[in-house]
Design a protein around this motif. Structure first.
Motif: not given
Length: 302
Positions: A224-232, A249-262, A287-290
């Protein structure tokens, strides 16, 4: 006059299966070779192995269909039960059966679960040969090998009778979804190096074996970065540079977890912009918490 020798090869990866088919067509054209791979990936989701194989595959299908919520363009509509029935029938009609296992988490889980399911459906798995692959050539899995690389690696390896008891114990350990069960298996069994490497990487998914933060969360925080980047972009960085070497680990599993962390409250680690069902068009930033979590867990920036 006897017909062609019927040879069945099992491998986890669909792309590896394609390469193996090409290889056998080239080096063993006199054999009738069938190569089977799986649409499933057993190192995620439930492994309900106490009932019939049909019930197992229905639950696995439901797990993958639940991931459609995280990809508006995905549709996990493959039939895992028919895939398994075809495999059982082919093996029973074969003269020789071999399973290919590299030192990846995905290959080891595939071998353990598949052999258990075959045994439950009447296949004598003691007659199946195991061919183990390890080393830097397969660090990205068998599916990343070119045809020439597969030929060289296959020719340098040996197929050996598999240890049915060992694979049975392994399946019982991984089906629990418990890091402790897997650690106990490693400590108590004298296993092949491919198992140790794969299972040691799997343990890193559990916070208690990885400095308080599992490998998936660690990879996402590092990407992750502190600037908006494409999720991909974030997912691609996590896949390529953040995961343990033997855990693909595949992209869909990672994306699911990314959504959960949001969605973690009250202090999410990431913030989304756009439709969180479209990984390639929505954007995400730490985020600042991240950022604080990345420092707290000593996460390497990717």
């Amino acid at each position: 006059m006897r017909g062609k020798l019927k040879y069945t090869v099992l491998t986890h990866c669909l792309s590896a299966a394609g390469t193996l088919r090409q290889m056998f067509g080239k080096v063993k054209p006199e054999w009738e070779t069938r190569v089977f791979a799986s649409y499933d990936e057993y190192s995620h989701g439930p492994l309900p192995l106490s009932g019939a194989s049909r019930d197992f595959f229905l639950q696995r299908q439901a797990f993958w269909q639940s991931l459609d919520l995280y990809d508006a363009d995905a549709a996990h509509d493959f039939d895992l039960t028919d895939e398994h029935i075809s495999l059982v029938e082919e093996i029973k009609a074969s003269d020789l059966v071999e399973i290919c296992v590299s030192d990846s988490v995905q290959d080891v889980f595939y071998a353990a679960v598949t052999l258990r399911l075959l045994a439950d459906d009447g296949v004598d798995i003691t007659g199946i040969l195991a061919r183990y692959f390890g080393g830097c050539q397969v660090k990205w899995g068998l599916g990343a090998l070119r045809l020439e690389e597969m030929e060289d690696l296959y020719g340098a390896s040996n197929a050996e009778p598999l240890d049915a008891q060992l694979f049975g114990d392994l399946c019982r350990a991984v089906s629990q979804g418990s890091g402790e069960a897997v650690r106990n298996f490693i400590n108590e069994r004298n296993t092949a190096p491919v198992f140790v490497k794969a299972l040691s990487s799997y343990l890193l998914r559990f916070p208690q074996f990885n400095g308080g933060l599992g490998s998936i969360d660690r990879a996402l925080l590092g990407a992750g970065t502190d600037q908006m980047k494409k999720s991909a972009y974030t997912i691609g960085s996590a896949m390529a540079k953040g995961m343990p070497e033997h855990d693909h680990i595949g992209d869909l599993i990672l994306f699911k977890r990314l959504v959960e962390l949001c969605g973690v409250t009250p202090d999410p680690w990431f913030r989304f912009e756009g439709d969180p069902r479209r990984m390639r068009s929505c954007s995400v930033r730490l985020t600042e918490s991240g950022l604080k979590a990345r420092a707290r867990y000593s996460v390497q920036v990717l």
